[in-house]
Design an enzyme around this catalytic site. Structure first.
Site, PDB file in Angstrom:
ATOM      1  N   GLY A   1       0.858  -1.197   0.000  1.00 56.56           N
ATOM      2  CA  GLY A   1       0.000   0.000   0.000  1.00 56.56           C
ATOM      3  C   GLY A   1       0.882   1.231   0.000  1.00 56.56           C
ATOM      4  O   GLY A   1       2.015   1.204  -0.470  1.00 56.56           O
ATOM      5  N   ARG A   2       0.344   2.318   0.549  1.00 57.91           N
ATOM      6  CA  ARG A   2       1.091   3.589   0.519  1.00 57.91           C
ATOM      7  C   ARG A   2       2.468   3.450   1.165  1.00 57.91           C
ATOM      8  O   ARG A   2       3.482   3.867   0.605  1.00 57.91           O
ATOM      9  CB  ARG A   2       0.318   4.672   1.266  1.00 57.91           C
ATOM     10  CG  ARG A   2      -1.033   5.016   0.695  1.00 57.91           C
ATOM     11  CD  ARG A   2      -1.681   6.003   1.652  1.00 57.91           C
ATOM     12  NE  ARG A   2      -3.029   6.357   1.270  1.00 57.91           N
ATOM     13  CZ  ARG A   2      -4.103   5.669   1.635  1.00 57.91           C
ATOM     14  NH1 ARG A   2      -3.991   4.578   2.362  1.00 57.91           N
ATOM     15  NH2 ARG A   2      -5.301   6.054   1.260  1.00 57.91           N
ATOM     16  N   ILE A   3       2.490   2.873   2.384  1.00 59.93           N
ATOM     17  CA  ILE A   3       3.759   2.818   3.114  1.00 59.93           C
ATOM     18  C   ILE A   3       4.693   1.776   2.482  1.00 59.93           C
ATOM     19  O   ILE A   3       5.881   2.031   2.293  1.00 59.93           O
ATOM     20  CB  ILE A   3       3.516   2.525   4.619  1.00 59.93           C
ATOM     21  CG1 ILE A   3       2.687   3.662   5.229  1.00 59.93           C
ATOM     22  CG2 ILE A   3       4.836   2.367   5.358  1.00 59.93           C
ATOM     23  CD1 ILE A   3       2.182   3.397   6.643  1.00 59.93           C
TER      24      ILE A   3
ATOM     25  N   ARG B   1      -0.945 -10.299  -6.579  1.00 58.51           N
ATOM     26  CA  ARG B   1      -2.301  -9.832  -6.251  1.00 58.51           C
ATOM     27  C   ARG B   1      -3.293 -10.388  -7.244  1.00 58.51           C
ATOM     28  O   ARG B   1      -2.973 -10.507  -8.415  1.00 58.51           O
ATOM     29  CB  ARG B   1      -2.377  -8.322  -6.393  1.00 58.51           C
ATOM     30  CG  ARG B   1      -1.597  -7.635  -5.360  1.00 58.51           C
ATOM     31  CD  ARG B   1      -1.822  -6.180  -5.494  1.00 58.51           C
ATOM     32  NE  ARG B   1      -1.147  -5.529  -4.407  1.00 58.51           N
ATOM     33  CZ  ARG B   1      -1.342  -4.281  -4.074  1.00 58.51           C
ATOM     34  NH1 ARG B   1      -2.176  -3.542  -4.750  1.00 58.51           N
ATOM     35  NH2 ARG B   1      -0.704  -3.758  -3.075  1.00 58.51           N
TER      36      ARG B   1
ATOM     37  N   ALA C   1       4.466  -2.529  11.026  1.00 54.69           N
ATOM     38  CA  ALA C   1       3.023  -2.564  10.715  1.00 54.69           C
ATOM     39  C   ALA C   1       2.214  -2.718  12.003  1.00 54.69           C
ATOM     40  O   ALA C   1       1.897  -1.724  12.660  1.00 54.69           O
ATOM     41  CB  ALA C   1       2.752  -3.681   9.727  1.00 54.69           C
ATOM     42  N   ARG C   2       1.906  -3.946  12.365  1.00 49.19           N
ATOM     43  CA  ARG C   2       1.251  -4.226  13.638  1.00 49.19           C
ATOM     44  C   ARG C   2       1.899  -5.484  14.210  1.00 49.19           C
ATOM     45  O   ARG C   2       2.148  -6.462  13.474  1.00 49.19           O
ATOM     46  CB  ARG C   2      -0.243  -4.468  13.449  1.00 49.19           C
ATOM     47  CG  ARG C   2      -1.067  -3.197  13.275  1.00 49.19           C
ATOM     48  CD  ARG C   2      -1.120  -2.355  14.550  1.00 49.19           C
ATOM     49  NE  ARG C   2      -1.895  -1.143  14.423  1.00 49.19           N
ATOM     50  CZ  ARG C   2      -1.416   0.052  14.047  1.00 49.19           C
ATOM     51  NH1 ARG C   2      -0.140   0.192  13.735  1.00 49.19           N
ATOM     52  NH2 ARG C   2      -2.194   1.109  13.994  1.00 49.19           N
TER      53      ARG C   2
ATOM     54  N   GLU D   1       1.859  -5.410  22.744  1.00 48.87           N
ATOM     55  CA  GLU D   1       2.325  -4.061  23.029  1.00 48.87           C
ATOM     56  C   GLU D   1       1.698  -3.515  24.311  1.00 48.87           C
ATOM     57  O   GLU D   1       0.489  -3.688  24.484  1.00 48.87           O
ATOM     58  CB  GLU D   1       1.938  -3.168  21.827  1.00 48.87           C
ATOM     59  CG  GLU D   1       2.930  -2.088  21.557  1.00 48.87           C
ATOM     60  CD  GLU D   1       2.726  -1.483  20.163  1.00 48.87           C
ATOM     61  OE1 GLU D   1       2.897  -2.211  19.163  1.00 48.87           O
ATOM     62  OE2 GLU D   1       2.407  -0.301  20.106  1.00 48.87           O
TER      63      GLU D   1
ATOM     64  N   HIS E   1       7.190   1.840  18.890  1.00 54.02           N
ATOM     65  CA  HIS E   1       6.068   2.196  18.000  1.00 54.02           C
ATOM     66  C   HIS E   1       6.156   3.681  17.605  1.00 54.02           C
ATOM     67  O   HIS E   1       5.260   4.471  17.923  1.00 54.02           O
ATOM     68  CB  HIS E   1       4.720   1.874  18.653  1.00 54.02           C
ATOM     69  CG  HIS E   1       3.618   1.711  17.638  1.00 54.02           C
ATOM     70  ND1 HIS E   1       2.537   0.891  17.805  1.00 54.02           N
ATOM     71  CD2 HIS E   1       3.440   2.290  16.413  1.00 54.02           C
ATOM     72  CE1 HIS E   1       1.744   0.958  16.757  1.00 54.02           C
ATOM     73  NE2 HIS E   1       2.268   1.813  15.887  1.00 54.02           N
TER      74      HIS E   1
ATOM     75  N   GLY F   1       6.864   4.857  14.320  1.00 52.00           N
ATOM     76  CA  GLY F   1       6.886   5.036  12.860  1.00 52.00           C
ATOM     77  C   GLY F   1       6.477   6.431  12.417  1.00 52.00           C
ATOM     78  O   GLY F   1       7.107   7.030  11.554  1.00 52.00           O
TER      79      GLY F   1
HETATM   80  C1  DGY Z   1      -0.654   4.095  12.633  1.00 48.61           C
HETATM   81  O1  DGY Z   1      -0.955   5.221  12.238  1.00 48.61           O
HETATM   82  O2  DGY Z   1      -1.392   3.126  12.477  1.00 48.61           O
HETATM   83  C2  DGY Z   1       0.681   3.945  13.308  1.00 48.61           C
HETATM   84  O3  DGY Z   1       0.865   2.721  13.845  1.00 48.61           O
HETATM   85  C3  DGY Z   1       0.926   5.063  14.301  1.00 48.61           C
HETATM   86  O4  DGY Z   1       1.066   6.232  13.603  1.00 48.61           O
END
Ligand code: DGY
Length: 318
Positions: A149-151, A171, A228-229, A258, A276, A278
């Site tokens: 995606g964007r990131i 995809r 990401a997560r 977390e 965390h 980012g």
């Molecule tokens: C988000 O935006 O989901 C990041 O984890 C924190 O900026």
């Protein structure tokens, strides 16, 4: 708002609405969050606030949940949809900051920055040597990206500038990718990634996507990066796979439980950890506040918010 936000965006809201800000730093459970939101029309929430069904059930005036994050895995989106309540997020404004942090981690772990810093501070550097603190070069290697995606794409662009080959997941529909990347099925992507960087949202499908079996498919000496997560990666499995020397290292910004970190990762010098962070630049965090506030303002005015995730019905509950 469940926390004070940086920048001046709040003043805009305060000029037109009664704004209540939670200053305590303790974690909210759904019941406490529902009590805090109470009869508010709008809630600006943080990524760890559990906006579950209980909150929607007990906050009758709620028209929008504006998450101060791009990720919305803390929100029961189906329940919001069912009730016609807007859910918004903060995309775009944090793309570059997060991609920069992913690259900070890639460079930091492959060039052993933490070990070098520790060596200097403890006085263990006794002069230049040909074999001192050798890291891993990136040029010509493959950067595997899960979540294009964007990131993910911003991380890929930086990877191209570093002379890397980019690969991502195939995809459905075979859409052309920008920047171009080789698309592969998961197992092949893992087997060919010298660096694997995670950028997908947390969903039931991506929880533990990187489990022990998948981690062992990475080439020996590969590096895993997660901005990401946390739960996308099985942290206990990562600790095991690192312990038996299969991987070159891991660099994490997010954690499965977390803010806790698996103890097996804390002791290791081939693991680089960030809290965390980012999107943690002054510019980005105030842009996120601006966007979260703009989302709320739009809904209060009966307009479509700039960053909708779930469409609300603008208070028309008939
Ligand atoms: C988000 O935006 O989901 C990041 O984890 C924190 O900026």
């Amino acid at each position: 708002m469940t926390a004070p936000l940086p920048g001046g965006a709040l003043d805009r809201l305060a000029a037109r609405a009664r704004v209540r800000i939670r200053h305590e730093r303790t974690r909210l459970d759904p019941a406490a969050l529902a009590r805090f939101v109470g009869t508010a029309d709008a809630a600006i929430t943080l990524l760890a606030d559990p906006v579950r069904a209980h909150v929607f059930e007990n906050c009758p005036a709620l028209r929008i949940v504006a998450n101060y994050a791009v990720g919305v895995d803390n929100i029961d989106l189906d329940e919001a949809r069912r009730r016609g309540i807007w859910v918004t997020n903060t995309p775009d404004v944090l793309t570059d900051a997060t991609a920069d942090l992913a690259w900070t981690l890639i460079l930091g772990i492959t060039r052993r920055v933490l070990e070098g810093d520790g060596m200097m501070r403890s006085g263990r550097f006794d002069g230049w040597r040909p074999d001192l603190l050798l890291g891993t070069g990136l040029q010509g290697k493959t950067l595997g990206i899960i979540g294009y995606g964007r990131i993910g794409r911003a991380v890929a662009r930086r990877g191209i500038a570093f002379g890397m080959q980019i690969a991502t997941l195939a995809r459905p529909g075979g859409v052309a990718l920008d920047p171009p990347a080789r698309t592969l099925p998961l197992e092949e992507l893992l087997a060919g990634s010298d660096i694997l960087s995670l950028h997908c949202p947390l969903t039931p499908e991506t929880r533990h996507l990187l489990d022990e079996a998948h981690l062992r498919m990475l080439p020996e000496g590969a590096f895993v990066i997660n901005t990401a997560r946390g739960p996308v990666l099985d942290e206990a499995a990562l600790a095991r796979v690192l312990a038996d020397g299969h991987l070159g290292g891991a660099a994490l910004d997010v954690y499965e439980h977390e803010p806790e970190v698996h103890p097996g990762l804390l002791r290791r010098s081939d693991v680089l950890l960030m809290p965390h962070a980012g999107s943690a630049t002054v510019e980005t965090r105030s842009a996120m506040a601006d966007l979260a506030v703009a989302n709320v303002e739009a809904v209060l005015d009966g307009r479509e918010p700039p960053a909708p995730v779930v469409r609300g019905n603008n208070g028309d509950h008939t």
